[in-house]
Design an enzyme around this catalytic site. Structure first.
Site: not given
Lengths: 391, 258
Positions: A373, A92, A114
């Protein structure tokens, strides 16, 4: 030969998916963002700042790790791209650093975001703190309770967290509320969307920011003598980590595999539809109301998928499969015990598919690159409760 | 020109200020009676909201009403079947989100709207760039596509929107989703921008809750759209009687605008 994962057409479409389906009030901001992104992405100085920030602050490059024990057990060669080692514990950070730099470049002092489980919210708060931006994060009320620690993390980083009480009070409604709020503050605020979804240019822009991990992985595979893997596997909610790693191999011989949560499988169970600014594959009822997704992992709890994935599925350049909650829990434990890496529940979907298909869809002896990830620290309390039969 | 264009221009040319109330279809058993009550009390056109699970242009009041309507099994088809039984002389405009039409099939949706007597549509998530196909299909069925103009729309876009909207131009008075507001908003500037580009009737909405706000908007606009304040009244159980009183007061205020 078709070149995959290039720029979308002028309407923001990948094939028949994508576009810009938002209220007029937000269109000027999308146009401004598109122009700003194109300008920045053509500017060497922006690339340098982006890469330097990710190097000095974000922990890049992340390594590729070979898994000797799991490989021996499954009869295939397994390599992990270690995004769990990036700052804030997942891929991210790549996207939020890119968008936060762009926010500053547009002269906006503030961003909103969000979040579902809180990973993108924490990453956004982190990038905002680093660059001196104000940050407000919209999070479903149910998720603020399930992930109370992440709420505190965001607050510690100086962000404001707003619990969303409308609709299903989870990720889908957090996106709705962030879009509603963006209408009211669009003149001085950037919406830092967390995945390869939303109106044009978000799906393209977020993929471009995430492509740093795919480029790295492709180079590392060469350097390590792995060559081109036979399979590149990633979990898919909205699909940003998958888009990042796929982009490094889209025009190679590698098979690209996206693994969705069985309860949120937009490619498997969805139909084309329009939500959150994009035309894509969505899980809907028989009259077009959007369904609520259900998954053990909050990060995959989304009824849609990024439009470029819908396109990659339609053209069969990538294949999408689903993994169920119980095989995901097994995979999480297996990787932890055999390789000393606790993956996030989202990531464990990709691992679960590889474990299930080794010797099946994945021929013995294949080289398999999994995008690891995110790290599983955020999930250990939930996993403990489930394994003890308390959840 | 669509029938809605002709009708609404005729009202404007008669000097009457237009009142457009909004209802959430299927909210309760009385919703059709509420639509009738609004027509009898002086509404000039009526927006019928077909509920959608993810209404990103709507504030909390219409969100809540939409969820209630959905929980009662309300669908596009059920709404149109009920609208077809209405015996009122006021043009009906369906407002919903694009996925409802997309899922129904665009040609089928337009044909079904026409069959139910609907004259126009407002689809807030269909931007100028994306509305083309729906407008074409709609026009083949005499359904006008009404476009919104926002305070953030730059002048070049205002021109395009003003020339391409049908029936009327929906001037958003605020950078906000639907809801009740107390300030006077930025509607006047938006209306002036549209007027400079087109002679289409212009109605102001977003945040208009009281007869005073509606009358103030009609000092510079051709009409006013009122949604959340009316829906709130229905959520409070005021029913058709409450609608009649509310619309009558709005009507009186608009009739007093010189």
């Amino acid at each position: 030969m078709t070149i995959y994962m290039g720029a979308p057409d002028s309407s923001g479409r990948f094939g028949e998916f994508g576009g810009r389906f938002v209220p007029e009030a937000l269109i000027p901001a999308c146009l401004e963002l598109e122009a700003a992104f194109k300008d920045a992405w053509a500017d060497t100085a922006f690339h340098e700042e982006f890469e330097e920030t990710l190097r000095e602050f974000g922990g890049r490059p992340t390594p590729i790790t070979y898994c000797p024990r799991l490989s021996a057990q499954l009869g295939i060669e397994i390599y992990l791209k270690r995004e769990d080692l990036a700052h804030t514990g997942s891929h991210k950070i790549n996207n939020v650093v890119g968008q936060a730099l762009l926010t500053k470049r547009m002269g906006k002092p503030r961003m909103i975001a969000e979040t579902g489980a809180g990973q993108h919210g924490v990453a956004s708060a982190t990038a905002a703190a680093r660059l001196g931006l104000e940050c407000t994060v919209y999070m479903g009320e149910i998720d603020t309770q399930r992930q109370a620690l992440n709420v505190f993390r965001m607050e510690l980083l100086g962000a404001t967290v707003v619990p969303v009480t409308s609709g299903s009070r989870t990720l889908k409604d957090a996106v709705n509320e962030a879009m509603r709020e963006w209408v009211t503050c669009v003149e001085d605020t950037h919406y830092c969307l967390g995945s390869v979804m939303g109106p044009h240019p978000f799906p393209w822009m977020v993929r471009e920011f995430q492509s740093i991990l795919g480029r790295e992985a492709a180079e590392q595979c060469q350097t390590l003598g792995v060559g081109t893997p036979d399979f590149v596997v990633a979990c898919v909610g909205g699909g940003s980590n998958a888009a990042g790693i796929f982009s490094g191999f889209a025009n190679s011989t590698a098979k690209l595999i996206g693994v969705e949560a069985a309860g949120g499988s937009a490619i498997g169970f969805g139909m084309p539809g329009v939500l959150h600014g994009m035309r894509s594959m969505l899980i809907q009822d028989e009259v077009g109301q959007i369904a609520e997704a259900h998954s053990i992992s909050a990060g995959l709890d989304y009824p849609g998928i990024g439009p470029e994935h819908a396109y990659l599925a339609a053209t069969q350049r990538a294949e999408y499969y689903a993994a169920g909650d119980s095989e995901v829990l097994d995979a999480l434990q297996l990787l932890s015990r055999m390789e000393g890496i606790i993956p996030a529940l989202e990531t464990a979907h990709a691992v679960a598919w590889v474990v299930r298909e080794a010797g099946g869809l994945i021929p013995k002896g294949s080289k398999v690159l999994i995008n690891l990830s995110g790290r599983g620290d955020k999930d250990v309390a939930q996993v403990r409760d489930i394994l003890r039969g308390e959840a | 020109m669509t029938t809605l264009d002709t009708q609404l221009r005729a009202v404007r040319d008669s000097g009457r200020k237009v009142l457009v109330p909004y209802f959430v279809a299927g909210l309760d058993d009385e919703w059709l009676d509420c639509v009738r009550a609004a027509a009898f009390a002086g509404a000039d056109a009526i927006e019928i909201g077909v509920p959608f699970s993810d209404p990103i242009m709507d504030g909390i009041v219409i969100q809540e009403a939409s969820l209630l309507a959905l929980a009662r099994g309300t669908t596009l088809t059920s709404v149109l079947e009920q609208l077809a039984t209405l015996d009122i002389d006021v043009p009906l405009i369906v407002m919903t989100y694009f996925n409802i039409f997309h899922h129904h099939g665009l040609e089928r949706a337009a044909a079904d709207l026409a069959k139910a007597g609907v004259k126009g549509s407002i689809v807030p998530d269909l931007s100028l760039e994306e509305v083309g196909t729906w407008r074409e299909v709609g026009n083949a069925n005499d359904i006008a596509s009404i476009l919104m103009v926002a305070p953030s729309s730059p002048p070049a876009r205002v021109g395009q929107l003003a020339r391409q909207t049908q029936g009327f131009a929906y001037a958003a008075a605020r950078m906000a989703v639907t809801g009740v507001a107390s300030d006077s908003g930025r509607g006047e500037g938006v209306v002036q921008g549209i007027r400079a580009e087109s002679d289409v009737p212009v109605y102001v909405g977003i945040g208009i809750a009281t007869p005073e706000q509606a009358a103030a908007a009609c000092q510079y606009a051709d009409g006013a759209i009122v949604g959340s304040a009316l829906v709130q009244l229905l959520l409070d159980g005021k029913g058709p009687k409450g609608v009649e009183e509310f619309i009558s007061a709005m009507r009186a205020a608009l009739d007093n605008v010189a």
